[in-house]
Design a protein around this motif. Structure first.
Motif, PDB file in Angstrom:
ATOM      1  N   GLU A   1     -13.984 -25.462  36.088  1.00 25.45           N
ATOM      2  CA  GLU A   1     -13.678 -25.619  37.505  1.00 25.45           C
ATOM      3  C   GLU A   1     -14.974 -25.475  38.300  1.00 25.45           C
ATOM      4  O   GLU A   1     -15.735 -24.533  38.087  1.00 25.45           O
ATOM      5  CB  GLU A   1     -12.667 -24.574  37.943  1.00 25.45           C
ATOM      6  CG  GLU A   1     -11.337 -24.728  37.238  1.00 25.45           C
ATOM      7  CD  GLU A   1     -10.392 -23.561  37.468  1.00 25.45           C
ATOM      8  OE1 GLU A   1     -10.756 -22.617  38.200  1.00 25.45           O
ATOM      9  OE2 GLU A   1      -9.299 -23.602  36.903  1.00 25.45           O
TER      10      GLU A   1
ATOM     11  N   LEU B   1     -13.024 -29.373  42.023  1.00 24.31           N
ATOM     12  CA  LEU B   1     -12.516 -30.280  41.017  1.00 24.31           C
ATOM     13  C   LEU B   1     -12.750 -29.655  39.650  1.00 24.31           C
ATOM     14  O   LEU B   1     -13.398 -28.616  39.536  1.00 24.31           O
ATOM     15  CB  LEU B   1     -13.148 -31.678  41.113  1.00 24.31           C
ATOM     16  CG  LEU B   1     -14.628 -31.833  40.914  1.00 24.31           C
ATOM     17  CD1 LEU B   1     -14.867 -33.208  40.277  1.00 24.31           C
ATOM     18  CD2 LEU B   1     -15.324 -31.830  42.255  1.00 24.31           C
TER      19      LEU B   1
ATOM     20  N   LEU C   1      -7.057 -37.921  44.628  1.00 23.90           N
ATOM     21  CA  LEU C   1      -7.310 -36.957  43.565  1.00 23.90           C
ATOM     22  C   LEU C   1      -8.207 -37.603  42.516  1.00 23.90           C
ATOM     23  O   LEU C   1      -8.168 -38.816  42.317  1.00 23.90           O
ATOM     24  CB  LEU C   1      -5.993 -36.505  42.942  1.00 23.90           C
ATOM     25  CG  LEU C   1      -5.000 -35.866  43.919  1.00 23.90           C
ATOM     26  CD1 LEU C   1      -3.667 -35.618  43.235  1.00 23.90           C
ATOM     27  CD2 LEU C   1      -5.555 -34.568  44.485  1.00 23.90           C
TER      28      LEU C   1
ATOM     29  N   SER D   1      -9.633 -37.287  38.486  1.00 24.75           N
ATOM     30  CA  SER D   1      -9.603 -36.736  37.136  1.00 24.75           C
ATOM     31  C   SER D   1     -10.947 -37.042  36.487  1.00 24.75           C
ATOM     32  O   SER D   1     -11.370 -38.193  36.441  1.00 24.75           O
ATOM     33  CB  SER D   1      -8.470 -37.378  36.330  1.00 24.75           C
ATOM     34  OG  SER D   1      -8.544 -36.978  34.976  1.00 24.75           O
TER      35      SER D   1
END
Length: 115
Positions: free
Chosen positions: A43, A68, A100, A102
């Protein structure tokens, strides 16, 4: 139309170019569906963002202090308060509002702290 997101490409290098990422935590990365161990989730918080975003009149945008997670396909131990840079990145935008991100990485390196 369906499955259009399969054709969108996120340019991680351009996004990360003028940013610094500070580790603020971490843990095991587990596959959502199979519940199997995949590696480590690091993180981070963006501490520097000098990216020249395309803006509309009067708009001010920064991702500074946004959090993120870097999902690293290895078991790594990164201490908190270390600047890190992921390597071998595949990033995808998702979510109802396409807000968002990933981020999967093949590895991660610790960067020197700047004064």
């Amino acid at each position: 139309m369906k499955k259009l997101s399969q054709f969108l490409v996120f340019d991680w290098d351009a996004f990360a170019k003028d940013k610094r990422f500070l580790c603020v935590g971490g843990g095991e990365w587990v596959d959502f569906e199979t519940k199997t161990h995949k590696g480590t989730k690091i993180e981070v918080v963006i501490t520097t963002d000098h990216t020249p975003y395309k803006l509309r009149d009067g708009e001010v945008v920064s991702n500074r202090f946004e959090k993120l997670a870097f999902k690293v396909a290895a078991d790594v131990d990164i201490p908190i308060d270390q600047y890190v840079e992921p390597t071998g990145v595949t990033a995808k935008v998702y979510g109802d509002y396409r807000n968002l991100l990933s981020v999967e990485a093949g590895g991660i390196t610790v960067q020197p702290k700047k004064p």
